[in-house]
Structure formats: structure tokens, C-alpha cells
Scaffold this motif. Sequence first.
Motif, PDB file in Angstrom:
ATOM      1  N   THR A  37     -19.251  62.979 -12.901  1.00 20.68           N
ATOM      2  CA  THR A  37     -19.961  62.297 -13.982  1.00 20.68           C
ATOM      3  C   THR A  37     -18.958  61.705 -14.977  1.00 20.68           C
ATOM      4  OG1 THR A  37     -20.109  64.348 -15.248  1.00 20.68           O
ATOM      5  CG2 THR A  37     -21.969  63.807 -13.802  1.00 20.68           C
ATOM      6  N   ASP A  38     -19.477  60.951 -15.934  1.00 18.97           N
ATOM      7  CA  ASP A  38     -18.619  60.268 -16.910  1.00 18.97           C
ATOM      8  C   ASP A  38     -17.698  61.205 -17.678  1.00 18.97           C
ATOM      9  OD1 ASP A  38     -19.879  57.976 -16.140  1.00 18.97           O
ATOM     10  OD2 ASP A  38     -21.030  57.732 -17.982  1.00 18.97           O
ATOM     11  N   ASP A  39     -18.121  62.443 -17.901  1.00 25.21           N
ATOM     12  CA  ASP A  39     -17.293  63.356 -18.697  1.00 25.21           C
ATOM     13  C   ASP A  39     -16.456  64.315 -17.848  1.00 25.21           C
ATOM     14  OD1 ASP A  39     -19.718  64.441 -17.966  1.00 25.21           O
ATOM     15  OD2 ASP A  39     -20.052  65.508 -19.837  1.00 25.21           O
ATOM     16  N   HIS A  40     -16.341  64.042 -16.559  1.00 26.66           N
ATOM     17  CA  HIS A  40     -15.472  64.833 -15.684  1.00 26.66           C
ATOM     18  C   HIS A  40     -14.068  64.228 -15.723  1.00 26.66           C
ATOM     19  CE1 HIS A  40     -13.756  66.609 -12.067  1.00 26.66           C
ATOM     20  NE2 HIS A  40     -14.719  67.525 -12.145  1.00 26.66           N
ATOM     21  N   PRO A  41     -13.013  65.059 -15.681  1.00 26.03           N
ATOM     22  CA  PRO A  41     -11.643  64.521 -15.749  1.00 26.03           C
ATOM     23  C   PRO A  41     -11.255  63.573 -14.624  1.00 26.03           C
ATOM     24  CG  PRO A  41     -11.608  66.934 -15.625  1.00 26.03           C
ATOM     25  CD  PRO A  41     -13.035  66.509 -15.667  1.00 26.03           C
ATOM     26  N   LEU A  42     -11.963  63.597 -13.507  1.00 24.11           N
ATOM     27  CA  LEU A  42     -11.656  62.664 -12.415  1.00 24.11           C
ATOM     28  C   LEU A  42     -12.341  61.313 -12.579  1.00 24.11           C
ATOM     29  CD1 LEU A  42     -11.774  64.919  -9.221  1.00 24.11           C
ATOM     30  CD2 LEU A  42      -9.767  63.852 -10.254  1.00 24.11           C
ATOM     31  N   HIS A  43     -13.297  61.232 -13.502  1.00 24.58           N
ATOM     32  CA  HIS A  43     -14.034  59.979 -13.669  1.00 24.58           C
ATOM     33  C   HIS A  43     -13.078  58.831 -14.035  1.00 24.58           C
ATOM     34  CE1 HIS A  43     -17.258  57.233 -14.523  1.00 24.58           C
ATOM     35  NE2 HIS A  43     -16.665  56.922 -15.643  1.00 24.58           N
ATOM     36  N   GLY A  44     -13.185  57.731 -13.301  1.00 26.24           N
ATOM     37  CA  GLY A  44     -12.369  56.554 -13.568  1.00 26.24           C
ATOM     38  C   GLY A  44     -10.955  56.620 -13.031  1.00 26.24           C
ATOM     39  N   GLN A  45     -10.592  57.732 -12.385  1.00 24.80           N
ATOM     40  CA  GLN A  45      -9.248  57.873 -11.817  1.00 24.80           C
ATOM     41  C   GLN A  45      -9.172  57.171 -10.463  1.00 24.80           C
ATOM     42  OE1 GLN A  45      -6.568  59.590 -13.177  1.00 24.80           O
ATOM     43  NE2 GLN A  45      -7.814  59.882 -15.012  1.00 24.80           N
ATOM     44  N   PRO A  46      -8.003  56.640 -10.105  1.00 23.69           N
ATOM     45  CA  PRO A  46      -7.834  56.093  -8.753  1.00 23.69           C
ATOM     46  C   PRO A  46      -7.688  57.252  -7.770  1.00 23.69           C
ATOM     47  CG  PRO A  46      -5.779  55.953  -9.963  1.00 23.69           C
ATOM     48  CD  PRO A  46      -6.811  56.503 -10.921  1.00 23.69           C
ATOM     49  N   ILE A  47      -8.689  57.496  -6.970  1.00 14.17           N
ATOM     50  CA  ILE A  47      -8.745  58.682  -6.112  1.00 14.17           C
ATOM     51  C   ILE A  47      -8.508  58.292  -4.657  1.00 14.17           C
ATOM     52  CG2 ILE A  47     -10.263  60.490  -5.222  1.00 14.17           C
ATOM     53  CD1 ILE A  47     -11.703  60.371  -7.958  1.00 14.17           C
ATOM     54  N   VAL A  48      -7.541  58.981  -4.031  1.00 16.45           N
ATOM     55  CA  VAL A  48      -7.260  58.803  -2.610  1.00 16.45           C
ATOM     56  C   VAL A  48      -7.398  60.169  -1.948  1.00 16.45           C
ATOM     57  CG1 VAL A  48      -5.566  58.067  -0.893  1.00 16.45           C
ATOM     58  CG2 VAL A  48      -5.648  56.934  -3.140  1.00 16.45           C
ATOM     59  N   VAL A  49      -8.371  60.344  -1.082  1.00 15.32           N
ATOM     60  CA  VAL A  49      -8.548  61.612  -0.373  1.00 15.32           C
ATOM     61  C   VAL A  49      -7.474  61.705   0.702  1.00 15.32           C
ATOM     62  CG1 VAL A  49     -10.088  62.980   1.087  1.00 15.32           C
ATOM     63  CG2 VAL A  49     -11.032  61.640  -0.820  1.00 15.32           C
ATOM     64  N   VAL A  50      -6.740  62.829   0.721  1.00 18.88           N
ATOM     65  CA  VAL A  50      -5.648  62.974   1.687  1.00 18.88           C
ATOM     66  C   VAL A  50      -5.808  64.164   2.626  1.00 18.88           C
ATOM     67  CG1 VAL A  50      -3.971  61.739   0.271  1.00 18.88           C
ATOM     68  CG2 VAL A  50      -4.179  64.213   0.035  1.00 18.88           C
ATOM     69  N   ALA A  51      -6.642  65.147   2.263  1.00 21.20           N
ATOM     70  CA  ALA A  51      -6.801  66.322   3.129  1.00 21.20           C
ATOM     71  C   ALA A  51      -8.106  67.032   2.801  1.00 21.20           C
ATOM     72  CB  ALA A  51      -5.629  67.283   2.956  1.00 21.20           C
ATOM     73  N   ARG A  52      -8.567  67.810   3.775  1.00 18.11           N
ATOM     74  CA  ARG A  52      -9.734  68.661   3.550  1.00 18.11           C
ATOM     75  C   ARG A  52      -9.464  70.019   4.176  1.00 18.11           C
ATOM     76  NH1 ARG A  52     -15.165  66.986   6.296  1.00 18.11           N
ATOM     77  NH2 ARG A  52     -15.779  68.823   5.123  1.00 18.11           N
ATOM     78  N   SER A  53     -10.045  71.035   3.580  1.00 18.32           N
ATOM     79  CA  SER A  53      -9.921  72.375   4.137  1.00 18.32           C
ATOM     80  C   SER A  53     -10.965  72.555   5.225  1.00 18.32           C
ATOM     81  CB  SER A  53     -10.129  73.429   3.047  1.00 18.32           C
ATOM     82  OG  SER A  53     -10.154  74.720   3.621  1.00 18.32           O
ATOM     83  N   GLU A  54     -10.560  73.172   6.311  1.00 15.35           N
ATOM     84  CA  GLU A  54     -11.508  73.493   7.369  1.00 15.35           C
ATOM     85  C   GLU A  54     -12.100  74.883   7.153  1.00 15.35           C
ATOM     86  OE1 GLU A  54      -9.031  72.626  10.816  1.00 15.35           O
ATOM     87  OE2 GLU A  54     -10.104  70.725  11.022  1.00 15.35           O
TER      88      GLU A  54
END
Length: 104
Positions: A37-54
Motif C-alpha cells: 500500500t501507499d504507506d509501505h516502505p516498498l511503495h514506489g521503489q524500483p523492485i526486481v524479484v531475484v529469488a523465492r524460497s521453496e
Amino acid sequence: MDEQPAFSEPWWDLRQGGSVEREQREGLRAELLTEVTDDHPLHGQPIVVVARSEASDHIVVHLPPTRWARVHLTWKRGAETPPWPLTEFYDTVEDLERGLTESD
């Protein structure tokens, strides 16, 4: 050259060029953007997903140029109330790798 993290089990490195990895990156990014959401620290950041946990609902994202984050997705498929999705930030690759090892 930018230093890049090395991932070991249970982490799946999604930086490879295959169609499966691309689909995973796109789907995980879409879910993350839905939850943030707008008040989350990731909001508006350039996000590149690089890994996921299995082994869990965690993903690793790169926040160019040098920051990283481990994010716990909820899979609500809708906006969350902060602090969800839970996010832990790392300023260096070394800190990220240490954080991932300690959480395994």
C-alpha cells in the motif's frame, strides 16, 4: 561490476533467463505490488524479484542500485495493512546472504 548474491537451498535463483523463471518473477512481482500500500516502505521503489524460497512465502527483491529486501508475501491477492507484507532490508550483499542463512 555490481556484486550479486549467491543463493542456495531452499532459495530458487530467478535471475536465469528461462521462461519458467520469467513467469515466476512476473507473478511474484504482481502479487507484491498488489499487497503493498501507499504507506509501505516498498511503495514506489524500483523492485526486481531475484529469488523465492521453496520452503516459505519469502522472496528476495533487488532495490537498485544497491539495496536488497526479503519480503514475506501473504498471498491475500489484495492490499495489506502495513507492516504486511513483512519486509527486512539489507544494504549489502553480505548482509543479505547472512540474513538468508540465519533465517533458514
